[in-house]
Design an enzyme around this catalytic site. Structure first.
Site, mmCIF file in Angstrom:
data_model
loop_
_atom_site.group_PDB
_atom_site.id
_atom_site.type_symbol
_atom_site.label_atom_id
_atom_site.label_comp_id
_atom_site.label_asym_id
_atom_site.label_seq_id
_atom_site.Cartn_x
_atom_site.Cartn_y
_atom_site.Cartn_z
ATOM 1 N N ASP A 160 0.850 -1.193 0.000
ATOM 2 C CA ASP A 160 0.000 0.000 0.000
ATOM 3 C C ASP A 160 0.881 1.235 0.000
ATOM 4 O O ASP A 160 1.958 1.242 0.607
ATOM 5 C CB ASP A 160 -0.911 0.020 1.227
ATOM 6 C CG ASP A 160 -1.968 -1.073 1.191
ATOM 7 O OD1 ASP A 160 -2.469 -1.359 0.087
ATOM 8 O OD2 ASP A 160 -2.283 -1.631 2.253
ATOM 9 N N ASP A 194 -7.060 -1.333 -4.620
ATOM 10 C CA ASP A 194 -8.136 -0.962 -3.689
ATOM 11 C C ASP A 194 -9.023 0.118 -4.295
ATOM 12 O O ASP A 194 -10.251 0.083 -4.168
ATOM 13 C CB ASP A 194 -7.550 -0.439 -2.371
ATOM 14 C CG ASP A 194 -6.734 -1.477 -1.628
ATOM 15 O OD1 ASP A 194 -7.022 -2.680 -1.786
ATOM 16 O OD2 ASP A 194 -5.819 -1.092 -0.877
#
Length: 229
Positions: A160, A194
């Site tokens: 991330d 995401d």
């Protein structure tokens, strides 16, 4: 069948698949290129400020779900990865069915977004542990290290890096439960995959009446015909 006719038949069959497949490939390329770059050039916790404090590239890894959430240790990690693979297979079949039966194009493209995002994170959790060395607070990772990766198949960590701490401050003292505590919006750190999932889901929720209008009208027509009979 004549070769020219076969080619025309194939192109006609593939016509509905071209844009969804192209979208999936583009999302996967952007997602994986960004993750590879972060893994190979940043240490855990390192940040680059893009728009001051409001948008940062901030490198973290997680063992669990989207937006940095965790799930049940090693056994939970394995279960989640296998569940994701099964879910992606189901979404992929559903997308094929929707294209074949000419569902709303916008709906198909949004499902393609969700499929691309889910696949992107599966690549991390399935293969990254095998092809990368461990990222740390002090060292960047190495691709295909001589001693092997940091984990076995299905146990890789999801990368991330997108961080938007837009508003920070403290709750007023009179605020229930969190009175006086610090708050930050938007706290989760996420990735392109995401984002693709979130955008696909939100667009389906926003435009569901438009997407399912034709199907609803067809059911209403069938119901009317049954009543007339």
């Amino acid at each position: 069948m004549d070769p020219a006719d076969s080619r025309i038949h194939f192109l006609t069959y593939m016509k509905g698949y071209t844009k969804p497949i192209l979208l999936i490939v583009i999302i996967l390329l952007i997602d994986q290129i960004s993750k590879f770059w972060v893994k190979l050039n940043m240490t855990i916790g390192q940040s680059y400020k893009i728009l001051g404090e409001y948008f940062q590239i901030h490198f973290i890894e997680n063992n669990g779900m989207a937006y940095g959430m965790e799930f049940g240790g090693e056994a939970g990690k394995l279960f989640l990865t296998l569940f994701r693979i099964i879910a992606v297979a189901g979404i992929g079949y559903g997308l094929h069915y929707m294209i074949k039966h000419k569902y709303n194009r916008g709906f198909i493209m949004n499902v393609a977004l969700i499929l691309a995002g889910a696949t992107g994170n599966i690549i991390d959790s399935t293969f990254y542990g095998m092809i990368f060395s461990e990222s740390s607070w002090y060292n960047t990772a190495t691709l295909f290290p001589a001693g092997g990766g940091y984990e076995t198949i299905f146990h890789g960590k999801v990368v991330d890096m997108l961080y938007f701490p837009l508003i920070s401050g403290h709750f007023p003292t009179w605020f229930p439960v969190w009175g006086g505590e610090e708050f930050l919006f938007f706290r989760p750190i996420f990735n392109i995959a995401d984002s693709a999932i979130s955008v696909g889901v939100v667009l389906i929720l926003l435009f569901q009446k438009r997407y399912f209008k034709v199907e609803h009208e067809e059911k209403s027509s069938v119901h009317s015909e049954m009543l007339e009979d």
